[in-house]
Design a protein around this motif. Structure first.
Motif, mmCIF file in Angstrom:
data_model
loop_
_atom_site.group_PDB
_atom_site.id
_atom_site.type_symbol
_atom_site.label_atom_id
_atom_site.label_comp_id
_atom_site.label_asym_id
_atom_site.label_seq_id
_atom_site.Cartn_x
_atom_site.Cartn_y
_atom_site.Cartn_z
ATOM 1 N N ALA A 186 -61.158 18.899 22.285
ATOM 2 C CA ALA A 186 -62.378 18.222 21.830
ATOM 3 C C ALA A 186 -63.569 19.171 21.789
ATOM 4 O O ALA A 186 -64.409 19.079 20.895
ATOM 5 C CB ALA A 186 -62.681 17.029 22.728
ATOM 6 N N SER A 187 -63.647 20.075 22.760
ATOM 7 C CA SER A 187 -64.764 21.008 22.775
ATOM 8 C C SER A 187 -64.402 22.222 23.621
ATOM 9 O O SER A 187 -63.462 22.192 24.409
ATOM 10 C CB SER A 187 -66.034 20.346 23.314
ATOM 11 O OG SER A 187 -65.868 19.989 24.669
ATOM 12 N N LEU A 188 -65.192 23.295 23.433
ATOM 13 C CA LEU A 188 -65.035 24.535 24.187
ATOM 14 C C LEU A 188 -66.409 24.962 24.696
ATOM 15 O O LEU A 188 -67.432 24.521 24.166
ATOM 16 C CB LEU A 188 -64.447 25.633 23.290
ATOM 17 C CG LEU A 188 -62.978 25.445 22.898
ATOM 18 C CD1 LEU A 188 -62.599 26.390 21.764
ATOM 19 C CD2 LEU A 188 -62.081 25.656 24.106
ATOM 20 N N PRO A 189 -66.452 25.839 25.700
ATOM 21 C CA PRO A 189 -67.750 26.312 26.193
ATOM 22 C C PRO A 189 -68.597 26.910 25.063
ATOM 23 O O PRO A 189 -68.066 27.512 24.116
ATOM 24 C CB PRO A 189 -67.370 27.390 27.218
ATOM 25 C CG PRO A 189 -65.992 27.021 27.659
ATOM 26 C CD PRO A 189 -65.334 26.424 26.447
ATOM 27 N N LEU A 190 -69.887 26.741 25.152
ATOM 28 C CA LEU A 190 -70.860 27.264 24.195
ATOM 29 C C LEU A 190 -70.657 26.732 22.771
ATOM 30 O O LEU A 190 -71.098 27.335 21.813
ATOM 31 C CB LEU A 190 -70.842 28.802 24.183
ATOM 32 C CG LEU A 190 -71.057 29.491 25.528
ATOM 33 C CD1 LEU A 190 -70.961 30.992 25.373
ATOM 34 C CD2 LEU A 190 -72.386 29.091 26.125
ATOM 35 N N ARG A 191 -69.937 25.612 22.669
ATOM 36 C CA ARG A 191 -69.633 25.001 21.366
ATOM 37 C C ARG A 191 -68.832 25.936 20.461
ATOM 38 O O ARG A 191 -68.959 25.924 19.243
ATOM 39 C CB ARG A 191 -70.893 24.529 20.670
ATOM 40 C CG ARG A 191 -71.597 23.437 21.433
ATOM 41 C CD ARG A 191 -72.727 22.860 20.653
ATOM 42 N NE ARG A 191 -73.301 21.770 21.433
ATOM 43 C CZ ARG A 191 -74.542 21.373 21.311
ATOM 44 N NH1 ARG A 191 -75.336 21.940 20.437
ATOM 45 N NH2 ARG A 191 -74.988 20.390 22.047
ATOM 46 N N ALA A 192 -67.998 26.767 21.084
ATOM 47 C CA ALA A 192 -67.147 27.689 20.336
ATOM 48 C C ALA A 192 -66.088 26.915 19.559
ATOM 49 O O ALA A 192 -65.761 25.771 19.889
ATOM 50 C CB ALA A 192 -66.478 28.668 21.294
ATOM 51 N N SER A 193 -65.544 27.564 18.538
ATOM 52 C CA SER A 193 -64.497 26.970 17.706
ATOM 53 C C SER A 193 -63.099 27.326 18.196
ATOM 54 O O SER A 193 -62.144 26.597 17.939
ATOM 55 C CB SER A 193 -64.639 27.451 16.258
ATOM 56 O OG SER A 193 -65.862 27.055 15.719
ATOM 57 N N VAL A 194 -62.978 28.476 18.866
ATOM 58 C CA VAL A 194 -61.657 28.963 19.271
ATOM 59 C C VAL A 194 -61.765 29.752 20.575
ATOM 60 O O VAL A 194 -62.781 30.392 20.839
ATOM 61 C CB VAL A 194 -61.021 29.835 18.149
ATOM 62 C CG1 VAL A 194 -61.853 31.072 17.873
ATOM 63 C CG2 VAL A 194 -59.586 30.193 18.438
ATOM 64 N N GLU A 195 -60.715 29.641 21.387
ATOM 65 C CA GLU A 195 -60.598 30.408 22.619
ATOM 66 C C GLU A 195 -59.157 30.893 22.709
ATOM 67 O O GLU A 195 -58.226 30.144 22.390
ATOM 68 C CB GLU A 195 -60.931 29.551 23.834
ATOM 69 C CG GLU A 195 -60.863 30.285 25.146
ATOM 70 C CD GLU A 195 -61.346 29.441 26.330
ATOM 71 O OE1 GLU A 195 -61.402 29.994 27.440
ATOM 72 O OE2 GLU A 195 -61.670 28.256 26.157
ATOM 73 N N VAL A 196 -58.972 32.152 23.125
ATOM 74 C CA VAL A 196 -57.632 32.736 23.190
ATOM 75 C C VAL A 196 -57.439 33.379 24.556
ATOM 76 O O VAL A 196 -58.302 34.102 25.038
ATOM 77 C CB VAL A 196 -57.444 33.820 22.090
ATOM 78 C CG1 VAL A 196 -56.018 34.334 22.086
ATOM 79 C CG2 VAL A 196 -57.825 33.281 20.720
ATOM 80 N N ARG A 197 -56.291 33.096 25.182
ATOM 81 C CA ARG A 197 -55.960 33.743 26.451
ATOM 82 C C ARG A 197 -54.516 34.234 26.350
ATOM 83 O O ARG A 197 -53.733 33.772 25.503
ATOM 84 C CB ARG A 197 -56.138 32.804 27.633
ATOM 85 C CG ARG A 197 -55.116 31.707 27.696
ATOM 86 C CD ARG A 197 -55.295 30.849 28.922
ATOM 87 N NE ARG A 197 -54.254 29.823 28.960
ATOM 88 C CZ ARG A 197 -54.242 28.824 29.801
ATOM 89 N NH1 ARG A 197 -55.209 28.694 30.679
ATOM 90 N NH2 ARG A 197 -53.275 27.941 29.774
ATOM 91 N N CYS A 198 -54.151 35.167 27.227
ATOM 92 C CA CYS A 198 -52.783 35.673 27.168
ATOM 93 C C CYS A 198 -52.317 36.175 28.528
ATOM 94 O O CYS A 198 -53.108 36.337 29.458
ATOM 95 C CB CYS A 198 -52.654 36.772 26.117
ATOM 96 S SG CYS A 198 -53.433 38.336 26.542
ATOM 97 N N VAL A 199 -51.014 36.432 28.589
ATOM 98 C CA VAL A 199 -50.381 37.059 29.730
ATOM 99 C C VAL A 199 -49.653 38.279 29.191
ATOM 100 O O VAL A 199 -48.958 38.207 28.166
ATOM 101 C CB VAL A 199 -49.368 36.115 30.431
ATOM 102 C CG1 VAL A 199 -48.654 36.821 31.569
ATOM 103 C CG2 VAL A 199 -50.058 34.851 30.916
#
Length: 127
Positions: free
Chosen positions: A110-123
């Motif tokens: 529904a939402s991300l910090p700072l009204r961002a559109s995309v967030e990516v994380r990895c291992v």
């Protein structure tokens, strides 16, 4: 097993009480990266087309600070506020993972910090 925090000025500073990445044994866990320009501290633009390349660059810079590259990534999680832009994201993502294809999940949120559109994380794995 020891835990080591990893950070670089080539990626935005954490916007909360967490590390950019943590090495645990042979694994490196990268925190979610938004499309924030590390120089300005602002989102690189208003949409996936502008934010995704910056988020991926931030991820690459943190990997490099850990002595790794995208070839060492074993899994990626992508969070998007508009899954209708998934094909646009994939086009950008494929520039970073052209031959090596890590496992991946894409999750609509529904939402991300700072009204961002995309967030990516990895291992990643560091033998």
């Amino acid at each position: 097993m020891s835990l080591t925090s990893i950070s670089t000025e080539k990626a935005p500073a954490a916007i909360g009480p967490y590390s950019q990445a943590v090495a645990a044994g042979p694994f490196v866990y990268l925190s979610g990266q938004l499309g924030i320009d590390p120089a300005s501290g602002e989102l690189a633009g208003p949409d996936v087309a502008s934010q995704a390349p910056q988020a991926m660059d931030n991820l690459v810079n943190i990997l490099e600070a850990a002595g790794l590259s995208t070839a060492d990534v074993i899994s990626v999680d992508v969070f998007m506020t508009n899954m209708g832009q998934f094909s646009e994201f994939n086009e950008i993502y494929s520039r970073y993972f052209d031959t090596h294809k890590p496992a991946r999940a894409a999750i609509g949120v529904a939402s991300l910090p700072l009204r961002a559109s995309v967030e990516v994380r990895c291992v990643a794995y560091k033998p």
